[in-house]
Design an enzyme around this catalytic site. Structure first.
Site, PDB file in Angstrom:
ATOM      1  N   LEU A  33      41.906  73.826   4.464  1.00  0.00           N
ATOM      2  CA  LEU A  33      42.473  73.176   5.646  1.00  0.00           C
ATOM      3  C   LEU A  33      42.762  71.698   5.409  1.00  0.00           C
ATOM      4  O   LEU A  33      41.983  70.991   4.761  1.00  0.00           O
ATOM      5  CB  LEU A  33      41.498  73.314   6.825  1.00  0.00           C
ATOM      6  CG  LEU A  33      41.119  74.751   7.199  1.00  0.00           C
ATOM      7  CD1 LEU A  33      40.129  74.742   8.365  1.00  0.00           C
ATOM      8  CD2 LEU A  33      42.347  75.593   7.539  1.00  0.00           C
ATOM      9  N   HIS A  37      46.947  71.835   9.354  1.00  0.00           N
ATOM     10  CA  HIS A  37      46.322  73.000  10.011  1.00  0.00           C
ATOM     11  C   HIS A  37      45.584  72.567  11.279  1.00  0.00           C
ATOM     12  O   HIS A  37      45.652  73.234  12.308  1.00  0.00           O
ATOM     13  CB  HIS A  37      45.267  73.643   9.093  1.00  0.00           C
ATOM     14  CG  HIS A  37      45.817  74.243   7.837  1.00  0.00           C
ATOM     15  ND1 HIS A  37      45.544  73.725   6.592  1.00  0.00           N
ATOM     16  CD2 HIS A  37      46.595  75.325   7.641  1.00  0.00           C
ATOM     17  CE1 HIS A  37      46.128  74.468   5.673  1.00  0.00           C
ATOM     18  NE2 HIS A  37      46.785  75.443   6.272  1.00  0.00           N
ATOM     19  N   GLN A  63      50.867  88.561  -0.156  1.00  0.00           N
ATOM     20  CA  GLN A  63      52.027  87.661  -0.113  1.00  0.00           C
ATOM     21  C   GLN A  63      52.225  86.884  -1.410  1.00  0.00           C
ATOM     22  O   GLN A  63      53.094  86.027  -1.485  1.00  0.00           O
ATOM     23  CB  GLN A  63      51.950  86.735   1.107  1.00  0.00           C
ATOM     24  CG  GLN A  63      50.861  85.684   1.081  1.00  0.00           C
ATOM     25  CD  GLN A  63      50.730  84.993   2.429  1.00  0.00           C
ATOM     26  OE1 GLN A  63      50.259  85.580   3.403  1.00  0.00           O
ATOM     27  NE2 GLN A  63      51.137  83.743   2.503  1.00  0.00           N
ATOM     28  N   GLN A 150      55.769  74.145  11.468  1.00  0.00           N
ATOM     29  CA  GLN A 150      57.206  74.157  11.139  1.00  0.00           C
ATOM     30  C   GLN A 150      57.460  73.981   9.644  1.00  0.00           C
ATOM     31  O   GLN A 150      58.536  74.282   9.161  1.00  0.00           O
ATOM     32  CB  GLN A 150      57.916  73.041  11.911  1.00  0.00           C
ATOM     33  CG  GLN A 150      59.429  73.074  11.734  1.00  0.00           C
ATOM     34  CD  GLN A 150      60.117  71.819  12.198  1.00  0.00           C
ATOM     35  OE1 GLN A 150      59.810  71.321  13.279  1.00  0.00           O
ATOM     36  NE2 GLN A 150      61.035  71.288  11.397  1.00  0.00           N
TER      37      GLN A 150
HETATM   38  O1  PAF Z   1      51.131  80.160   6.419  1.00  0.00           O
HETATM   39  C1  PAF Z   1      50.121  80.704   5.921  1.00  0.00           C
HETATM   40  O2  PAF Z   1      49.105  80.064   5.639  1.00  0.00           O
HETATM   41  C2  PAF Z   1      50.153  82.199   5.642  1.00  0.00           C
HETATM   42  O3  PAF Z   1      51.407  82.602   5.233  1.00  0.00           O
HETATM   43  C3  PAF Z   1      49.676  83.039   6.838  1.00  0.00           C
HETATM   44  C4  PAF Z   1      50.611  82.899   8.025  1.00  0.00           C
HETATM   45  C5  PAF Z   1      48.271  82.615   7.245  1.00  0.00           C
HETATM   46  C6  PAF Z   1      49.641  84.515   6.460  1.00  0.00           C
HETATM   47  O4  PAF Z   1      48.780  84.758   5.400  1.00  0.00           O
END
Ligand code: PAF
Length: 281
Positions: A33, A37, A63, A150
């Site tokens: 963080l 965040h 991802q 954003q």
């Molecule tokens: O933006 C991120 O940190 C990630 O893509 C998310 C939205 C937490 C999904 O894993």
């Protein structure tokens, strides 16, 4: 602050909170963080009018492509807990990969078209991983409001479309980009930059400022604006442009001219580190 690791327990907590008429705000993260965040928590409370905030911390393997930085992705669980608690998070949801992706899972969520442009060109499986995990997280946490930054504008537009198409209940808020003093957008990946790369990385936000100035002075042609941005960034020998584009925020398709609500977005490599930034007009 509570820490919940089980999806079942998380869902039960949310159902109870809703019975108590609480409005749940949700901030999904992959941890590590930073102030960007933490600003989302405040947005959930103020703009989202939420009286309780859940943050997820889960580095989502789906991802990341095999050649990407999943293993290297920075993790700082103990510090994240403290930062989240100090920032007023009520519950951190910190599931395991096994719980999120049981071995027999066969379902993926993919938003067509929007996921295959821009960052999707260099990261073809990325957004499928994002939408799959976010759909699961939204089912588990069941928030009235979900806040994304954003900085990941494409991600945010894709998730908005998923929520609309799948008739999910949550309201998506896109919160402003938080920047370092010199303008570099905050990102967990900034820590990968060498000191020379860090110095030159400021060219991303500066090129966007330049674009905005040209537009304010009356320039509308995307090609002219993009050429000026390319030339500006290329003055930095460590920067290698992946893409710079002007798109419509609904379709994420390129437009020949900029207009109100155009998204100007870019991705630039510094060594192996890929940084993104954008402005929405
Ligand atoms: O933006 C991120 O940190 C990630 O893509 C998310 C939205 C937490 C999904 O894993």
């Amino acid at each position: 602050m509570m820490v919940i690791t089980s999806p079942k327990e998380m869902n039960a907590w949310s159902q109870t909170a809703k019975l108590q008429k609480k409005r749940i705000g949700f901030v999904p993260t992959m941890g590590c963080l930073h102030r960007g965040h933490l600003s989302l928590i405040e947005v959930a409370r103020s703009q989202g009018k939420c009286d309780t905030v859940v943050m997820s911390v889960f580095v989502n393997p789906l991802q990341f492509a095999p050649n990407e930085d999943f293993d290297k992705y920075p993790r700082q669980w103990e510090l994240d807990k403290k930062l989240a608690e100090d920032a007023g998070v009520d519950v951190i949801f910190h599931p395991s990969s096994e719980d999120m992706y049981p071995a027999n899972a066969k379902t993926f969520v993919e938003v067509a078209d929007l996921s295959s442009v821009m960052c999707g060109l260099t990261r073809p499986t990325h957004f499928r991983g994002v939408t799959t995990v976010v759909a699961k997280l939204l089912n588990i946490v069941s928030p009235q409001v979900t806040v994304f930054g954003q900085k990941d504008a494409q991600q945010c537009f894709i998730i908005r479309r998923m929520v609309q198409d799948l008739m999910m209940e949550t309201k998506i808020i896109m919160a402003p980009i938080i920047r370092e003093n010199d303008g570099l957008a905050m990102s967990s990946r900034n820590r990968y930059l060498s000191s020379d790369e860090r110095t030159q990385a400021v060219c991303l936000s500066q090129s966007l400022e330049r674009a905005e100035k040209m537009i304010n002075a009356g320039e509308k042609r995307s090609a002219v604006i993009l050429k000026a941005m390319h030339e500006y960034i290329q003055q930095n020998p460590l920067a290698k442009v992946d893409y710079i584009t002007v798109v419509n925020t609904e379709t994420l398709q390129e437009t020949a001219e900029v207009f109100n609500k155009s998204l100007i977005a870019l991705a630039v490599y510094f060594g192996k580190t890929r940084l993104i930034d954008n402005i929405i007009l």
